[in-house]
Design an enzyme around this catalytic site. Structure first.
Site, PDB file in Angstrom:
ATOM      1  CG  HIS A 119      40.313  42.936  33.963  1.00 44.52           C
ATOM      2  ND1 HIS A 119      39.871  42.504  32.738  1.00 44.52           N
ATOM      3  CD2 HIS A 119      39.252  43.527  34.563  1.00 44.52           C
ATOM      4  CE1 HIS A 119      38.586  42.813  32.592  1.00 44.52           C
ATOM      5  NE2 HIS A 119      38.197  43.434  33.691  1.00 44.52           N
ATOM      6  CG  ASP A 120      42.459  41.362  30.299  1.00 48.18           C
ATOM      7  OD1 ASP A 120      43.265  40.474  29.974  1.00 48.18           O
ATOM      8  OD2 ASP A 120      41.453  41.147  31.014  1.00 48.18           O
ATOM      9  N   GLY A 137      38.768  47.701  32.877  1.00 48.64           N
ATOM     10  CA  GLY A 137      39.435  46.632  32.142  1.00 48.64           C
ATOM     11  C   GLY A 137      39.536  46.923  30.654  1.00 48.64           C
TER      12      GLY A 137
END
Length: 256
Positions: A119-120, A137
């Site tokens: 994520h991100d 992440g």
């Protein structure tokens, strides 16, 4: 072009000349650009926006919620550029509202079998992630970065453009541009000279980048002392400025 056994949500937006194989699921809030090829048994969830010319192979999961415990179901996004190849079993998660709120894949990347983008994270352009390499992440990959098989990158790390991680490397610090890292924990081993030559860097530029590497890692200088001398070099060799910038932008400290 779309197999009748595929399951396409009515709200999904499908571009022209798109192929979708059997038993693939395209969920709501998914946009697929022109000329994409989605193989069988792929799961595409949204919100996800994908540009044109991408190819996704079977059993990949693209745009799924992150398992990050901070995530509570907020609406976050995955953005994929153009002409990427996403091979078998790749997993790419959307962002979290605690960071940028979106995961971004640029253009012309190759994500080989079972690679993971957390994520991100932000993957630049022309990057290669070899089988089973993984980004936790909040990771940022500069353009032309290569991760060999089973290479691992810790949360919040930045890998500079043209850097190279060897097989099984585990990185918990930032990697400056051009630098090759191997081992667990990852250690700098030199300049990715072969990659630079393949991309058209002149022999003079590669030689100066090697000299710059030695200033950072071989001369016993502090980082500030090395950067001061590197900026002088960058006036003659602009390619060195990319190395300087990648070090100055480091928040975790660079691999040593």
């Amino acid at each position: 072009m779309i197999d009748p056994r595929a399951i396409i949500d009515p709200s999904a937006k499908i571009g022209e000349n798109v192929e979708i194989g059997p038993w693939t699921i395209v969920g709501p809030d998914v946009e697929i650009g022109d000329d994409c090829v989605i193989a069988s048994h792929v799961v595409l969830k949204g919100p996800t926006v994908m540009g044109k010319g991408n190819k996704i192979y079977q059993f990949s999961s693209v745009g799924e919620d992150t398992p990050d415990l901070k995530y509570k179901g907020e609406s976050t996004r995955l953005i994929i550029g153009e002409n990427n190849v996403i091979r078998e079993g790749v997993t790419i998660h959307r962002g979290t509202v605690q960071d940028r709120g979106e995961t971004v894949i640029g253009n012309n990347n190759l994500l080989m079998a079972y690679a993971h983008v957390g994520h991100d994270s932000v993957v630049g352009n022309h990057c290669i992630m070899v089988n089973n390499s993984a980004l936790a992440g909040h990771v940022i990959l500069g353009d032309w970065t290569i991760l060999s098989g089973y290479a691992l990158v810790h949360q919040f790390c930045k890998l500079g453009a043209h850097s190279f991680l060897g097989m099984g490397a585990a990185v918990g610090k930032d990697v400056p541009a051009y630098v090759t890292v191997t081992g667990n924990p990852g250690e700098p081993k030199g300049v990715n000279s072969e990659g630079l030559k393949r991309r058209g860097f002149s022999s003079e530029a590669v030689s100066d980048i090697r000299r710059a590497y030695k200033l950072i890692y071989r001369q016993g200088l502090t980082t500030d002392e090395a950067l001061e001398r590197l900026e002088e070099m960058a006036q003659k060799t602009p390619e060195v400025q990319l190395l300087v910038d990648s070090i100055r932008q480091s928040a975790r400290g660079i691999v040593r």
